[in-house]
Design a protein around this motif. Sequence first.
Motif, PDB file in Angstrom:
ATOM      1  N   ILE A   8       0.682  -1.344  -0.013  1.00  0.00           N
ATOM      2  CA  ILE A   8       0.039   0.063   0.009  1.00  0.00           C
ATOM      3  C   ILE A   8       0.854   1.352  -0.117  1.00  0.00           C
ATOM      4  CG2 ILE A   8      -1.657   1.100   1.421  1.00  0.00           C
ATOM      5  CD1 ILE A   8      -2.788  -1.470   2.264  1.00  0.00           C
ATOM      6  N   SER A   9       2.034   1.219   0.515  1.00  0.00           N
ATOM      7  CA  SER A   9       2.803   2.354   0.625  1.00  0.00           C
ATOM      8  C   SER A   9       3.152   3.067  -0.473  1.00  0.00           C
ATOM      9  CB  SER A   9       4.027   2.263   1.535  1.00  0.00           C
ATOM     10  OG  SER A   9       5.031   1.406   0.875  1.00  0.00           O
ATOM     11  N   SER A  10       3.398   4.413  -0.635  1.00  0.00           N
ATOM     12  CA  SER A  10       3.543   5.053  -1.682  1.00  0.00           C
ATOM     13  C   SER A  10       2.565   5.144  -2.862  1.00  0.00           C
ATOM     14  CB  SER A  10       4.877   4.620  -2.372  1.00  0.00           C
ATOM     15  OG  SER A  10       6.078   4.545  -1.469  1.00  0.00           O
ATOM     16  N   PRO A  87     -10.315   3.173 -18.151  1.00  0.00           N
ATOM     17  CA  PRO A  87     -11.040   1.976 -18.238  1.00  0.00           C
ATOM     18  C   PRO A  87     -10.428   0.969 -17.075  1.00  0.00           C
ATOM     19  CG  PRO A  87     -10.685   2.277 -20.390  1.00  0.00           C
ATOM     20  CD  PRO A  87      -9.790   3.348 -19.652  1.00  0.00           C
ATOM     21  N   ASP A  88      -9.024   1.075 -16.747  1.00  0.00           N
ATOM     22  CA  ASP A  88      -8.404   0.455 -15.696  1.00  0.00           C
ATOM     23  C   ASP A  88      -8.378   0.781 -14.440  1.00  0.00           C
ATOM     24  OD1 ASP A  88      -7.670  -1.511 -17.932  1.00  0.00           O
ATOM     25  OD2 ASP A  88      -5.816  -0.411 -18.459  1.00  0.00           O
ATOM     26  N   VAL A  89      -9.226   1.705 -14.026  1.00  0.00           N
ATOM     27  CA  VAL A  89      -9.127   2.347 -12.740  1.00  0.00           C
ATOM     28  C   VAL A  89      -9.343   1.382 -11.705  1.00  0.00           C
ATOM     29  CG1 VAL A  89     -11.752   2.811 -12.888  1.00  0.00           C
ATOM     30  CG2 VAL A  89     -10.428   4.351 -11.320  1.00  0.00           C
ATOM     31  N   LYS A  90      -8.696   1.349 -10.473  1.00  0.00           N
ATOM     32  CA  LYS A  90      -8.672   0.777  -9.389  1.00  0.00           C
ATOM     33  C   LYS A  90      -9.472   1.312  -8.281  1.00  0.00           C
ATOM     34  CE  LYS A  90      -4.162  -1.215 -10.470  1.00  0.00           C
ATOM     35  NZ  LYS A  90      -2.707  -1.160  -9.941  1.00  0.00           N
ATOM     36  N   ALA A  91     -10.632   0.678  -7.750  1.00  0.00           N
ATOM     37  CA  ALA A  91     -11.695   1.538  -7.134  1.00  0.00           C
ATOM     38  C   ALA A  91     -12.318   0.377  -6.159  1.00  0.00           C
ATOM     39  CB  ALA A  91     -12.736   1.980  -7.922  1.00  0.00           C
ATOM     40  N   ILE A  92     -12.614   1.066  -4.931  1.00  0.00           N
ATOM     41  CA  ILE A  92     -13.262   0.340  -3.999  1.00  0.00           C
ATOM     42  C   ILE A  92     -14.546   0.860  -3.609  1.00  0.00           C
ATOM     43  CG2 ILE A  92     -13.260  -0.280  -1.451  1.00  0.00           C
ATOM     44  CD1 ILE A  92      -9.960  -0.298  -1.580  1.00  0.00           C
ATOM     45  N   PHE A 111     -15.728  -2.309  -9.744  1.00  0.00           N
ATOM     46  CA  PHE A 111     -14.927  -2.217  -8.209  1.00  0.00           C
ATOM     47  C   PHE A 111     -14.212  -3.554  -8.080  1.00  0.00           C
ATOM     48  CE2 PHE A 111     -18.622   0.684  -7.828  1.00  0.00           C
ATOM     49  CZ  PHE A 111     -18.127   1.835  -7.594  1.00  0.00           C
ATOM     50  N   SER A 112     -13.132  -3.457  -7.397  1.00  0.00           N
ATOM     51  CA  SER A 112     -12.458  -4.673  -6.984  1.00  0.00           C
ATOM     52  C   SER A 112     -12.483  -5.063  -5.703  1.00  0.00           C
ATOM     53  CB  SER A 112     -10.849  -4.515  -7.191  1.00  0.00           C
ATOM     54  OG  SER A 112     -10.450  -3.348  -6.403  1.00  0.00           O
ATOM     55  N   ILE A 128      -7.526  -2.478   0.415  1.00  0.00           N
ATOM     56  CA  ILE A 128      -6.597  -1.913  -0.588  1.00  0.00           C
ATOM     57  C   ILE A 128      -5.758  -2.811  -1.306  1.00  0.00           C
ATOM     58  CG2 ILE A 128      -4.837  -0.196  -0.738  1.00  0.00           C
ATOM     59  CD1 ILE A 128      -6.359   1.375   1.384  1.00  0.00           C
ATOM     60  N   SER A 129      -5.345  -3.791  -0.436  1.00  0.00           N
ATOM     61  CA  SER A 129      -4.272  -4.687  -0.767  1.00  0.00           C
ATOM     62  C   SER A 129      -5.110  -5.721  -1.935  1.00  0.00           C
ATOM     63  CB  SER A 129      -3.874  -5.702   0.289  1.00  0.00           C
ATOM     64  OG  SER A 129      -3.110  -4.936   1.185  1.00  0.00           O
ATOM     65  N   GLU A 130      -6.233  -6.210  -1.684  1.00  0.00           N
ATOM     66  CA  GLU A 130      -7.051  -6.998  -2.636  1.00  0.00           C
ATOM     67  C   GLU A 130      -7.181  -6.101  -4.069  1.00  0.00           C
ATOM     68  OE1 GLU A 130     -11.441  -8.788  -3.252  1.00  0.00           O
ATOM     69  OE2 GLU A 130     -11.047  -7.794  -1.390  1.00  0.00           O
ATOM     70  N   CYS A 131      -7.589  -4.802  -3.921  1.00  0.00           N
ATOM     71  CA  CYS A 131      -7.667  -3.723  -5.013  1.00  0.00           C
ATOM     72  C   CYS A 131      -6.455  -3.815  -5.720  1.00  0.00           C
ATOM     73  CB  CYS A 131      -8.039  -2.585  -4.669  1.00  0.00           C
ATOM     74  SG  CYS A 131      -8.593  -1.580  -5.839  1.00  0.00           S
ATOM     75  N   LEU A 132      -5.158  -3.566  -5.013  1.00  0.00           N
ATOM     76  CA  LEU A 132      -4.068  -3.315  -5.969  1.00  0.00           C
ATOM     77  C   LEU A 132      -3.535  -4.955  -6.735  1.00  0.00           C
ATOM     78  CD1 LEU A 132      -2.419  -0.968  -3.518  1.00  0.00           C
ATOM     79  CD2 LEU A 132      -3.516  -0.226  -5.718  1.00  0.00           C
ATOM     80  N   ALA A 133      -3.551  -5.586  -5.695  1.00  0.00           N
ATOM     81  CA  ALA A 133      -3.101  -7.155  -6.139  1.00  0.00           C
ATOM     82  C   ALA A 133      -3.999  -7.909  -7.093  1.00  0.00           C
ATOM     83  CB  ALA A 133      -3.045  -7.963  -5.088  1.00  0.00           C
TER      84      ALA A 133
END
Length: 141
Positions: A8-10, A87-92, A111-112, A128-133
């Motif tokens: 998550i950092s940065s 189209p590749d937006v990462k969202a919760i 949404f992821s 957040i980790s799920e969304c990014l991964a």
Amino acid sequence: MCEKKNTISSQRVLVMDDDHNIQNILSKVLRRMDCEVDCADAGEEALEKYRKSFKSSKPYDLVILDLIVPNGMGGLQTMVGLKEINPDVKAIISSGYFQEQDLTSYKEYGFSSLLNKPYTIDELISSISECLANNADYLAK
């Protein structure tokens, strides 16, 4: 938990919520994880900030959207606009009203992950980790 925090950092995170207390708490928590945070009160403002960021050299890595925003554009409508920009937006999606809304298929909206208010810091980190991964996985479906 350290491994998730390092993931998550940065990150650059845009938080859209009409509740300033939630904005402040999320900002503090995310900044302690070395994230750069920006906030918006409603979807219209979030779309404007996201659009400017996306065109810049420092786009947002993640967006956290409140489902219901009285007197403004909520999370579902905002997500439609975000996907038009990227189209590749990462969202919760986040809300205290999931029981009143049928969001069991939140991934179909793009949404992821979802956060049911009130949530813990561990639930936030996990989401957040799920969304990014898993972003690539849910986009492929």
